[in-house]
Motif scaffolding. Structure first.
Motif, PDB file in Angstrom:
ATOM      1  N   ILE A 576      -2.110 -20.808  -2.183  1.00 14.30           N
ATOM      2  CA  ILE A 576      -1.621 -19.469  -1.859  1.00 14.30           C
ATOM      3  C   ILE A 576      -1.411 -18.757  -3.191  1.00 14.30           C
ATOM      4  N   ALA A 577      -2.377 -17.915  -3.536  1.00 15.97           N
ATOM      5  CA  ALA A 577      -2.350 -17.222  -4.827  1.00 15.97           C
ATOM      6  C   ALA A 577      -1.852 -15.795  -4.607  1.00 15.97           C
ATOM      7  N   SER A 578      -2.607 -14.807  -5.058  1.00 14.43           N
ATOM      8  CA  SER A 578      -2.151 -13.419  -4.911  1.00 14.43           C
ATOM      9  C   SER A 578      -3.271 -12.472  -5.291  1.00 14.43           C
ATOM     10  N   LYS A 579      -3.213 -11.290  -4.746  1.00 10.24           N
ATOM     11  CA  LYS A 579      -4.086 -10.210  -5.174  1.00 10.24           C
ATOM     12  C   LYS A 579      -3.962  -9.974  -6.680  1.00 10.24           C
ATOM     13  N   ASN A 580      -2.775 -10.272  -7.220  1.00  8.79           N
ATOM     14  CA  ASN A 580      -2.515 -10.011  -8.634  1.00  8.79           C
ATOM     15  C   ASN A 580      -3.334 -10.899  -9.574  1.00  8.79           C
ATOM     16  N   GLY A 581      -3.943 -11.956  -9.038  1.00  9.18           N
ATOM     17  CA  GLY A 581      -4.850 -12.759  -9.856  1.00  9.18           C
ATOM     18  C   GLY A 581      -6.202 -12.107 -10.037  1.00  9.18           C
ATOM     19  N   LEU A 582      -6.488 -11.089  -9.227  1.00  7.74           N
ATOM     20  CA  LEU A 582      -7.762 -10.382  -9.313  1.00  7.74           C
ATOM     21  C   LEU A 582      -7.618  -8.973  -9.881  1.00  7.74           C
ATOM     22  N   VAL A 583      -6.440  -8.395  -9.692  1.00  6.65           N
ATOM     23  CA  VAL A 583      -6.245  -6.984 -10.036  1.00  6.65           C
ATOM     24  C   VAL A 583      -5.256  -6.860 -11.186  1.00  6.65           C
ATOM     25  N   ALA A 584      -5.629  -6.076 -12.181  1.00  7.67           N
ATOM     26  CA  ALA A 584      -4.726  -5.834 -13.308  1.00  7.67           C
ATOM     27  C   ALA A 584      -3.761  -4.712 -12.950  1.00  7.67           C
ATOM     28  N   GLY A 585      -2.465  -5.041 -13.044  1.00  6.38           N
ATOM     29  CA  GLY A 585      -1.452  -4.037 -12.748  1.00  6.38           C
ATOM     30  C   GLY A 585      -0.383  -4.045 -13.827  1.00  6.38           C
ATOM     31  N   PRO A 586       0.469  -3.053 -13.850  1.00  7.91           N
ATOM     32  CA  PRO A 586       1.495  -2.964 -14.890  1.00  7.91           C
ATOM     33  C   PRO A 586       2.625  -3.979 -14.687  1.00  7.91           C
ATOM     34  N   ASN A 587       3.288  -4.340 -15.794  1.00  3.58           N
ATOM     35  CA  ASN A 587       4.499  -5.172 -15.771  1.00  3.58           C
ATOM     36  C   ASN A 587       4.284  -6.508 -15.049  1.00  3.58           C
ATOM     37  N   ASN A 588       3.156  -7.169 -15.331  1.00  2.00           N
ATOM     38  CA  ASN A 588       2.803  -8.332 -14.505  1.00  2.00           C
ATOM     39  C   ASN A 588       2.043  -9.398 -15.280  1.00  2.00           C
ATOM     40  N   VAL A 589       2.186  -9.434 -16.594  1.00  2.00           N
ATOM     41  CA  VAL A 589       1.323 -10.290 -17.403  1.00  2.00           C
ATOM     42  C   VAL A 589       1.506 -11.773 -17.096  1.00  2.00           C
ATOM     43  N   ALA A 590       2.748 -12.229 -16.937  1.00  2.00           N
ATOM     44  CA  ALA A 590       2.973 -13.666 -16.730  1.00  2.00           C
ATOM     45  C   ALA A 590       2.565 -14.097 -15.321  1.00  2.00           C
ATOM     46  N   TYR A 591       2.982 -13.329 -14.325  1.00  2.00           N
ATOM     47  CA  TYR A 591       2.679 -13.669 -12.939  1.00  2.00           C
ATOM     48  C   TYR A 591       1.181 -13.555 -12.659  1.00  2.00           C
ATOM     49  N   GLY A 592       0.578 -12.438 -13.084  1.00  2.00           N
ATOM     50  CA  GLY A 592      -0.846 -12.233 -12.824  1.00  2.00           C
ATOM     51  C   GLY A 592      -1.706 -13.284 -13.500  1.00  2.00           C
ATOM     52  N   THR A 593      -1.333 -13.687 -14.705  1.00  2.00           N
ATOM     53  CA  THR A 593      -2.104 -14.717 -15.420  1.00  2.00           C
ATOM     54  C   THR A 593      -2.016 -16.054 -14.682  1.00  2.00           C
ATOM     55  N   ALA A 594      -0.821 -16.402 -14.234  1.00  2.00           N
ATOM     56  CA  ALA A 594      -0.649 -17.668 -13.517  1.00  2.00           C
ATOM     57  C   ALA A 594      -1.445 -17.663 -12.212  1.00  2.00           C
ATOM     58  N   LYS A 595      -1.430 -16.544 -11.510  1.00  2.00           N
ATOM     59  CA  LYS A 595      -2.173 -16.466 -10.256  1.00  2.00           C
ATOM     60  C   LYS A 595      -3.678 -16.549 -10.497  1.00  2.00           C
ATOM     61  N   ALA A 596      -4.145 -15.937 -11.580  1.00  5.76           N
ATOM     62  CA  ALA A 596      -5.568 -16.033 -11.916  1.00  5.76           C
ATOM     63  C   ALA A 596      -5.940 -17.482 -12.247  1.00  5.76           C
ATOM     64  N   ALA A 597      -5.019 -18.194 -12.904  1.00  7.47           N
ATOM     65  CA  ALA A 597      -5.271 -19.605 -13.215  1.00  7.47           C
ATOM     66  C   ALA A 597      -5.354 -20.437 -11.927  1.00  7.47           C
ATOM     67  N   GLN A 598      -4.491 -20.140 -10.977  1.00  6.45           N
ATOM     68  CA  GLN A 598      -4.565 -20.834  -9.692  1.00  6.45           C
ATOM     69  C   GLN A 598      -5.926 -20.623  -9.032  1.00  6.45           C
ATOM     70  N   GLN A 599      -6.383 -19.387  -9.052  1.00 12.09           N
ATOM     71  CA  GLN A 599      -7.655 -19.073  -8.399  1.00 12.09           C
ATOM     72  C   GLN A 599      -8.827 -19.774  -9.077  1.00 12.09           C
ATOM     73  N   HIS A 600      -8.807 -19.830 -10.387  1.00 12.39           N
ATOM     74  CA  HIS A 600      -9.929 -20.477 -11.055  1.00 12.39           C
ATOM     75  C   HIS A 600      -9.852 -21.990 -10.918  1.00 12.39           C
ATOM     76  N   MET A 601      -8.644 -22.541 -10.874  1.00 13.78           N
ATOM     77  CA  MET A 601      -8.517 -23.980 -10.629  1.00 13.78           C
ATOM     78  C   MET A 601      -9.137 -24.349  -9.287  1.00 13.78           C
ATOM     79  N   VAL A 602      -8.955 -23.479  -8.296  1.00 11.19           N
ATOM     80  CA  VAL A 602      -9.564 -23.713  -6.997  1.00 11.19           C
ATOM     81  C   VAL A 602     -11.075 -23.811  -7.117  1.00 11.19           C
ATOM     82  N   ARG A 603     -11.683 -22.906  -7.860  1.00 14.00           N
ATOM     83  CA  ARG A 603     -13.140 -22.933  -8.024  1.00 14.00           C
ATOM     84  C   ARG A 603     -13.586 -24.210  -8.742  1.00 14.00           C
ATOM     85  N   LEU A 604     -12.839 -24.593  -9.773  1.00  8.87           N
ATOM     86  CA  LEU A 604     -13.181 -25.806 -10.512  1.00  8.87           C
ATOM     87  C   LEU A 604     -13.083 -27.044  -9.618  1.00  8.87           C
TER      88      LEU A 604
END
Length: 700
Positions: A576-604
């Motif tokens: 269960i990741a988040s839209k924030n792993g795909l979309v760049a938004g303000p004030n979200n660097v730590a959360y968005g990066t972690a969610k993007a890592a979750q999404q790519h781990m899934v692909r790997l």
């Protein structure tokens, strides 16, 4: 109210105040008696036995008084019996079927005729035991399967022992398959022995009766107590119980560890035809039996009571593994067990081919239901947790029977042909065919992190509603207990733990393996959210997001895959990741990066595990405000600040910004998970966005 009589081997549960409330309603009192009898597993097994009462009712056609027998219907359980589960039949009409009975070869045709004797047209299906109660004249009758009575019934010289215990106050009838003819045999036994208080059925169980529900209840308890006392006085007197201890059991913690390591391997081997759910017990009675000198002699004999072997199969599989075997060497352990399973299946095929009739149903799953591990305990495997647990209870009853019979004489099992004729009885097959269709996630076990509430609990609810067993894990145990309490028995379990701690993650999987035999679905939903601009984001903020979201997903996947590989039939991992792993938004660097890592781990992981049929996918929520714990507190305030609105405006704001103008709920995320694990069975490495449509989050 204090009991009026003390029993040492059964529980006296009659409550005078409760009975007084039911006075004048004989059917209600019969149901009450049934329920308290069924509450004591020493008296009868789940789903076993039968109870009845007879009342005078108005014939609906003539208006004249007629005796009606009320009896537990087919497939019911006396411990939970209600009016919906009973059948009401005209007693004399039932007895009049004697005039058209054509003998043992035509037994089965009588069952359909029971319907012609119904008084209550809303009756449950009459059971095969109906004529056994109907041919006896007593107002209240109990047919029970107490361990002590079956021990007497299964002893080599059962009739003589019956006479030694009760003199001429109890009748005895040799083994015969339940049916109309057995009812006639009970009637003959009573006619030949007027004044008896009950009848022992050889290799089967007990019939007792009384003029009132209470008298019947007391008669049953007294007879069972007398048999139990007779056995207790002889246990270990002439020789040690089960011949004494041949193998000491491991300490409890070691037993549990060994069982959790072995369960998924056994589950895989037991699931060669259909996936099974497991149960483990190291009950002291099991340990005594599996560690005894007599194990090799008694286990192959199989069980005696029909209710026992219908639940446990004709005999168990006894493992030759050492109690302290190194079970981390998975390939070696599995290879060492394959031959035992193949031999068991072949023996079951031989049993079927030797005993089958011209009209026998096709052979059923030849895998063992009961697996005994000397020094460790007993595993049972069946189509669901309840059936597996009940099978374990029945085999413990069978152990009790063998122990008692060996203490007073010598244990005897039913001949194989008699057992086969019960197991493959056309009436039993018809009952199996009436079972409801299995749910989409039946026979599957899911672990859900963050399961104590919010989205995680909604996911667990959905999976459970569709037939899965669920193991909830969360860092807050009180929240887990509360969440777990919302499910019925045999559906769920929980294990408090921190997904960032590999030892605690491992303990969660051990709990799942002990409770259900393994794991098929891993949903990583544990999370938190921190919304801050770059300059305000601390190292602590960064680390906790990376640890819970990313490292936690890694630990869950690693432990989950280890179990799935032991089972050998693939599985599902859902992040269960988040839209924030795909979309760049303000004030979200730590959360968005972690969610993007979750999404790519899934692909790997999808790329790595696909050949093993382990599918790895992502569900991306967005704007799940209502019912989601992640939106409580600072996160909601941070997002509201980023968008220049108030916290109260967030639900409407998020709904308006998606293409469908929909509010997204935790249940919507749960539906996304269900689609991945139950429907999209050839999808891996995918992302399902559950966000009402966010164009900037489209993956393609």
């Amino acid at each position: 109210m204090e009991p009026t009589k003390t029993f040492n081997h059964v529980s006296y549960l009659w409550d005078e105040a409760k009975a007084a409330e039911l006075a004048g309603d004989e059917v209600a009192l019969f149901l009450y008696r049934s329920n308290i009898l069924g509450a004591d597993l020493r008296i009868t097994n789940y789903g076993g036995g039968n109870t009845s009462c007879k009342t005078i009712e108005k014939d609906v056609l003539t208006g004249e008084d007629a005796e009606v027998m009320w009896i537990k219907g087919s497939g019911g359980d006396i411990g939970t019996l209600t009016r919906k589960g009973i059948a009401g039949l005209y007693t004399e009409r039932l007895r009049s079927l004697k005039s058209i009975y054509r003998g043992l070869e035509h037994e089965d045709e009588m069952v359909a005729l029971f319907y012609h004797t119904l008084y209550d047209l809303e009756s449950a299906a009459p059971s095969i035991d109906t004529p056994l109660h109907g041919m006896l004249p007593f107002k209240h009758i109990d047919h029970l399967h107490p361990d002590a009575l079956i021990a007497v019934a299964a002893a080599k010289d059962s009739e003589a022992i019956t006479r030694e215990i009760w003199g001429d106050t109890m009748g005895w009838v040799p083994w015969q398959r339940p049916g109309f003819d057995l009812g006639l045999q009970l009637e003959k036994c009573l006619n030949d022995n007027p004044g008896i208080r009950g009848i022992v059925l050889g290799s089967h169980g007990l019939f007792t009766w009384g003029d009132t529900s209470y008298e019947c209840y007391m008669n049953s308890l007294e007879v069972i107590e007398q048999a139990s006392q007779y056995i207790e006085e002889r246990l270990g007197k002439d020789r040690p119980v089960f011949g004494g201890t041949a193998l000491e059991a491991l300490p409890e913690a070691d037993r549990k560890k060994q069982a959790s390591l072995l369960a998924p391997i056994l589950r895989g081997l037991c699931s060669s035809e259909k996936r099974m759910i497991g149960h483990f017990t190291d009950d002291e009675r099991v340990l005594q039996f599996v560690g005894s000198h007599d194990l090799a002699k008694l286990a192959p004999l199989g069980t005696s009571c029909p209710d026992h072997f219908l639940r446990t199969k004709i005999q168990p599989l006894v493992l030759s593994l050492a109690p302290d075997a190194d079970l981390t060497q998975v390939a070696e352990v599995r290879n060492s067990l394959v031959a035992s399973f193949e031999q068991y299946r072949q023996e079951y095929h031989n049993y079927y081919e030797t005993c089958k009739r011209d009209n026998s149903p096709a052979i059923r799953d030849p895998n063992p239901v009961v697996i005994l591990y000397p020094g460790v305990g007993m595993f049972t495997f069946a189509k669901n947790k309840q059936t597996a647990r009940v099978a374990a209870e029945f085999y413990i009853n069978a152990i009790n029977v063998m122990r008692g019979a060996e203490a007073i004489s010598e244990y005897t099992a039913l001949p194989r042909q008699e057992a086969f004729d019960i197991e493959y009885w056309l009436l039993e097959e018809a009952k199996l065919q009436r079972m409801p269709k299995e749910q989409p996630l039946s026979r599957r076990v899911a672990i859900v992190t963050g399961g104590g509430g919010g989205i995680g609990k909604a996911i667990a609810d959905k999976l459970a509603a569709e037939g899965a067993n669920v193991v909830l894990t969360d860092i807050v145990e009180d929240r887990l207990k509360e969440a777990n309490a919302t499910y019925k028995r045999d559906v769920s379990a929980y294990a408090a733990g921190d997904v960032t701690n590999p030892a605690e993650v491992e303990a969660t999987f051990e709990k799942a393996c002990l409770e259900f035999g393994g794991v098929d679905i891993v949903v990583h939903c544990a999370g938190l959210a921190i919304s801050k601009p770059l300059e305000e984001t601390t190292q602590k903020d960064w680390d906790i997001l990376q640890n819970v979201l990313v490292k936690g997903q890694f630990h869950m996947a690693q432990s989950g895959v280890a179990v799935m590989r032991k089972q050998g039939f693939g599985g599902d991992i859902v992040s269960i990741a988040s839209k924030n792993g795909l979309v760049a938004g303000p004030n979200n660097v730590a959360y968005g990066t972690a969610k993007a890592a979750q999404q790519h781990m899934v692909r790997l992981l999808a790329a790595e595990l696909g050949p093993e049929k382990i599918r790895v996918n992502t569900v991306n929520p967005d704007g799940v405000i209502v019912g989601s714990k992640i939106w409580e507190g600072a996160w909601a305030e941070g997002r509201a600040k980023a968008y220049g609105i108030s916290v109260e405006e967030l639900p409407a704001f998020y709904a308006k910004r998606n293409l469908m103008n929909e509010i997204i709920y935790p249940e919507d995320i749960a539906n996304g998970v269900f689609a991945l694990v139950a429907i999209l069975d050839k999808s891996t490495g995918n992302i399902i966005n559950v966000d009402g449509g966010m164009a900037n989050a489209f993956v393609r």
